[in-house]
Design a protein around this motif. Structure first.
Motif, PDB file in Angstrom:
ATOM      1  N   ASP A  47       0.802  -1.634  -0.271  1.00  0.00           N
ATOM      2  CA  ASP A  47      -0.459  -0.754  -0.047  1.00  0.00           C
ATOM      3  C   ASP A  47       1.278   1.106  -0.222  1.00  0.00           C
ATOM      4  O   ASP A  47       0.587   1.831  -0.687  1.00  0.00           O
ATOM      5  CB  ASP A  47      -1.260  -0.585   0.927  1.00  0.00           C
ATOM      6  N   MET A  48       1.526   1.706   0.552  1.00  0.00           N
ATOM      7  CA  MET A  48       2.256   2.963   1.370  1.00  0.00           C
ATOM      8  C   MET A  48       3.211   3.156  -0.518  1.00  0.00           C
ATOM      9  O   MET A  48       3.350   4.127  -0.843  1.00  0.00           O
ATOM     10  CB  MET A  48       3.577   2.743   1.887  1.00  0.00           C
ATOM     11  N   ALA A  90       0.894   3.660  -2.772  1.00  0.00           N
ATOM     12  CA  ALA A  90       0.573   5.577  -2.578  1.00  0.00           C
ATOM     13  C   ALA A  90       1.444   6.491  -3.736  1.00  0.00           C
ATOM     14  O   ALA A  90       1.075   7.437  -4.304  1.00  0.00           O
ATOM     15  CB  ALA A  90       0.046   5.206  -1.734  1.00  0.00           C
ATOM     16  N   ARG A  92       0.759  -7.203  -1.808  1.00  0.00           N
ATOM     17  CA  ARG A  92       0.635  -6.872  -0.554  1.00  0.00           C
ATOM     18  C   ARG A  92      -0.302  -5.870  -0.222  1.00  0.00           C
ATOM     19  O   ARG A  92      -0.825  -5.270  -0.976  1.00  0.00           O
ATOM     20  CB  ARG A  92       1.516  -7.501   0.649  1.00  0.00           C
ATOM     21  N   ASP A  93      -1.283  -6.326   0.787  1.00  0.00           N
ATOM     22  CA  ASP A  93      -2.385  -5.442   1.504  1.00  0.00           C
ATOM     23  C   ASP A  93      -3.228  -4.595   0.630  1.00  0.00           C
ATOM     24  O   ASP A  93      -3.661  -3.686   0.100  1.00  0.00           O
ATOM     25  CB  ASP A  93      -0.795  -3.613   1.195  1.00  0.00           C
ATOM     26  N   ARG A  94      -3.871  -5.773   0.171  1.00  0.00           N
ATOM     27  CA  ARG A  94      -4.455  -5.443  -1.297  1.00  0.00           C
ATOM     28  C   ARG A  94      -6.265  -4.882  -0.915  1.00  0.00           C
ATOM     29  O   ARG A  94      -6.550  -4.876  -1.704  1.00  0.00           O
ATOM     30  CB  ARG A  94      -4.629  -7.277  -1.758  1.00  0.00           C
ATOM     31  N   VAL A  95      -6.242  -4.734   0.407  1.00  0.00           N
ATOM     32  CA  VAL A  95      -7.657  -4.813   0.714  1.00  0.00           C
ATOM     33  C   VAL A  95      -7.489  -2.413   0.765  1.00  0.00           C
ATOM     34  O   VAL A  95      -8.444  -2.391   0.041  1.00  0.00           O
ATOM     35  CB  VAL A  95      -7.993  -5.100   2.108  1.00  0.00           C
ATOM     36  N   VAL A  96      -6.594  -1.929   1.139  1.00  0.00           N
ATOM     37  CA  VAL A  96      -6.341  -0.992   0.752  1.00  0.00           C
ATOM     38  C   VAL A  96      -5.939  -0.489  -0.762  1.00  0.00           C
ATOM     39  O   VAL A  96      -6.532   0.418  -1.436  1.00  0.00           O
ATOM     40  CB  VAL A  96      -5.013  -0.757   1.899  1.00  0.00           C
ATOM     41  N   LEU A  97      -5.210  -1.293  -1.374  1.00  0.00           N
ATOM     42  CA  LEU A  97      -4.527  -1.093  -2.963  1.00  0.00           C
ATOM     43  C   LEU A  97      -6.058  -1.317  -3.613  1.00  0.00           C
ATOM     44  O   LEU A  97      -6.127  -0.276  -4.110  1.00  0.00           O
ATOM     45  CB  LEU A  97      -4.140  -2.322  -3.004  1.00  0.00           C
ATOM     46  N   THR A 111      -8.240   0.439  -2.575  1.00  0.00           N
ATOM     47  CA  THR A 111      -9.397   1.793  -2.723  1.00  0.00           C
ATOM     48  C   THR A 111      -9.174   2.751  -3.400  1.00  0.00           C
ATOM     49  O   THR A 111      -9.113   4.017  -3.060  1.00  0.00           O
ATOM     50  CB  THR A 111      -9.207   2.066  -1.189  1.00  0.00           C
ATOM     51  N   LEU A 112      -7.445   3.235  -4.039  1.00  0.00           N
ATOM     52  CA  LEU A 112      -6.845   3.146  -4.559  1.00  0.00           C
ATOM     53  C   LEU A 112      -7.092   3.541  -5.781  1.00  0.00           C
ATOM     54  O   LEU A 112      -7.346   2.878  -6.249  1.00  0.00           O
ATOM     55  CB  LEU A 112      -4.749   2.851  -4.345  1.00  0.00           C
ATOM     56  N   SER A 165      -1.712 -12.334  -4.427  1.00  0.00           N
ATOM     57  CA  SER A 165      -1.029 -11.440  -3.315  1.00  0.00           C
ATOM     58  C   SER A 165       0.273 -12.121  -1.965  1.00  0.00           C
ATOM     59  O   SER A 165      -0.455 -13.619  -2.322  1.00  0.00           O
ATOM     60  CB  SER A 165      -1.854 -10.839  -2.610  1.00  0.00           C
TER      61      SER A 165
END
Length: 155
Positions: free
Chosen positions: A76-77, A80, A97-102, A104-105, A114
């Protein structure tokens, strides 16, 4: 992008390469396009992280991680940062990784899978090299077009 990859293929197939891999969309943007910037790295994302910290100017980052899903090459970082710096999207022959946050981008992310495991940080790899992924050659600067049907690249 104003035309689908299928329509683009119908119009210009002999001028294009199709990456024959089963990518999953992880970002909130499904369709994206731009000139390719390329990275070859294996289970180490230090080059990816440093590159996306630079202005992207609408480019698509194509990462050849050798097809490994053993570690994530983007989370995610890093995603972003790429989005904030004007990259159009990323195509990863590897994992995220961080697929839930990805999800939302407002950023295009296509990858194989993942995996929560972090990658190495040694900086091993190569920038702006010709890649061959899924039978397609991707040259730095070649136009990349991605949507729900897949990824095509100018020859």
């Amino acid at each position: 992008m104003t035309v689908s990859t299928a329509d683009l293929w119908d119009e210009r197939g002999s001028e294009l390469n199709s990456i024959a891999l089963n990518f999953t969309d992880f970002g909130g943007k499904i369709a994206f396009s731009g000139p390719a910037r390329t990275v070859r790295c294996f289970e180490d994302n230090a080059l990816v992280k440093s590159l996306v910290a630079e202005e992207g100017d609408g480019a698509v980052l194509v990462i050849d991680g050798g097809g490994s899903i053993g570690t994530a090459l983007m989370g995610d970082m890093v995603a972003a940062t790429a989005m904030e710096n004007g990259w159009s999207g990323v195509v990863i022959n590897g994992a995220v990784r961080d697929r839930v946050v990805l999800a939302t981008l407002d950023f295009g992310i296509k990858a194989l899978a993942s995996n929560p495991r972090k990658s190495g940080k040694t900086g091993a790899g190569e920038l702006d090299v010709v890649l061959t992924i899924g039978g397609a050659e991707i040259r730095p600067g070649a136009m990349v077009f991605a949507d729900a049907d897949g990824v095509v690249v100018d020859r």
